[in-house]
Design a protein around this motif. Sequence first.
Motif, PDB file in Angstrom:
ATOM      1  N   ALA A 106      44.772  39.230  43.111  1.00  0.00           N
ATOM      2  CA  ALA A 106      45.697  38.871  42.029  1.00  0.00           C
ATOM      3  C   ALA A 106      45.665  39.962  40.967  1.00  0.00           C
ATOM      4  O   ALA A 106      44.593  40.369  40.517  1.00  0.00           O
ATOM      5  N   ALA A 111      47.268  40.559  37.275  1.00  0.00           N
ATOM      6  CA  ALA A 111      47.970  39.912  36.161  1.00  0.00           C
ATOM      7  C   ALA A 111      48.230  40.948  35.066  1.00  0.00           C
ATOM      8  O   ALA A 111      47.317  41.674  34.664  1.00  0.00           O
ATOM      9  N   ILE A 146      52.241  37.723  37.403  1.00  0.00           N
ATOM     10  CA  ILE A 146      51.083  37.694  38.298  1.00  0.00           C
ATOM     11  C   ILE A 146      51.570  38.001  39.714  1.00  0.00           C
ATOM     12  O   ILE A 146      52.471  37.335  40.224  1.00  0.00           O
ATOM     13  N   CYS A 147      50.988  39.028  40.315  1.00  0.00           N
ATOM     14  CA  CYS A 147      51.304  39.393  41.697  1.00  0.00           C
ATOM     15  C   CYS A 147      50.109  39.039  42.571  1.00  0.00           C
ATOM     16  O   CYS A 147      48.988  39.481  42.298  1.00  0.00           O
ATOM     17  N   LEU A 148      50.362  38.237  43.587  1.00  0.00           N
ATOM     18  CA  LEU A 148      49.296  37.779  44.469  1.00  0.00           C
ATOM     19  C   LEU A 148      49.602  38.213  45.900  1.00  0.00           C
ATOM     20  O   LEU A 148      50.751  38.154  46.335  1.00  0.00           O
TER      21      LEU A 148
END
Length: 536
Positions: free
Chosen positions: A336, A338, A353-355
């Motif tokens: 993750a 953020a 947020i990139c997960l």
Amino acid sequence: MAETQVDPADRDAVLEATIAQHPGAFIGAVGPTGLFVGLPEELRDAGLRPIDGPASALGLALPEDHTTIIDTWHRLLGEGVANCRFRPRSQPDRPARLHLIDVSHRYGVIVLIITDLNGVSVLEHEDIRPRLVTVRKDQAAVILDADPQIHRVLGWSAAELAGRRSLDLVHPDDHQRAIAGWMDLLAAPAGEARRIRLRHLHRDGRVIWFEITNHSLLHEAEPCVLAEMLDITDEMAAEEALRASEQLLRRLTEALPMSVVQIDAQRRVVYQNARGARMVGTEIGGEFGAAALDPVVPADRPMVGEALVRVLRDGTDADVEYGYRDPRLGLRRASAKARALTTAAGRVAGAVICLADVTEEVRLREELQRRAAFDELTGCRNRAATLAALSDALATAERGTAAVFVDLNDFKLVNDRYGHAAGDRMLAHVAHVLRGAVRDVDVVGRLGGDEFVVVCRDVPRLEQAQDLALALGAALESAPLDMRGAALRPRASIGVAWTRPGGLDADALIAQADKKMYEAKHGMQPLPRVRPTVFP
């Protein structure tokens, strides 16, 4: 205009001196609004070159210098005389000087003189269009008359527009909205106004956006509709660019092989792509709270929660890797990233947020790390990892550290009699026996060939290190390997070196253990109770 600090006679003297010192300068007259007005005949006869074309001095300068010129105008209003350097559009690499002299007491105008442009024959300027023009229309929306400045907005003069239907100027795609808006205005009570945004066509075919406020004056002695037309082309272009940018970003996030979630400062979900909805289980408008952390393994939840708090509180970036449970795939690993979103004032307004599921990447990374540190054949630490472990033991030891050097005896006989595959089996077998015979804190490494080293931490005395070596020798002798029906009992020559904290370094300790092993192999100094060994 505010009272000036420089008296009129001195201002006259400044004007005369400036004209005398700069015979090739440009001259213009400015009214109290800051716009150019007609130059008095007396000043036309001064011999300077009149400024023609621009609405104000701002049209002559690069946009980056507009603030400087505005500041100079305000100084003029307070003092009566002011000047500044600026970069003209005609020659931006050649700064000129702008002089402002208030001689309204004598000529009724403020004189503007531009100097230091010798050799420049024409001043280039930008035609700054007015943003607001007015048009009067009759009950049938036919133009009665228009603001004289309308030609600078739409390209037609007021005379050319008189008698034309206003609908003829509207973009065809907006005709229905224009008609509906006009009918709504006609139905409104007298004196009221209606506002509408419509696209109009410039004379050259360009689209001009207007926000039009139609005031119904049809009840007056000279009935008409007064339309205030505010040019909002730049604003609409910015909105369109923003919409296009947002659409592009949304399309990109849907195409990305990762989950994207945007939240505001109160943790409400503002946007998420389809992957984000599936991975996190949230909805747009819902809270990115405890439920979003439910899939995270309990041991990692505090770390993930603290990272999110840090981003929203301090605006700092946060990158975390954690375990989570997928309903279909079971235990997985996720990454993750953020990033805080801030306002122009620097206040944190939310976060994006990139997960990404990094399970396979983690497995590959761990495999690469294992291969970088472990010998593939035996599973022991390789040479570099063994020396690193020994260096670490020496650096952190509170008591002594020992290195036990193990060299198999007559290993070549195994390769010659049974083949290299059998030799590999023997090496793997020896490594397994050694790892089973050492303490949990000890490290078994393979230096190469049939040479092994055991790194023993926290060994108080040499005698204890020798006991460890005896245990290793005994373990090897008691663990035969079945090789085509023959029980091969591995035996080894073992050398032990020990140092107290702060004593020998890793290379010296290994060299000493190697020397002791060599002596044991040649019967010069065998370990107590360890017999010279050979394969049966």
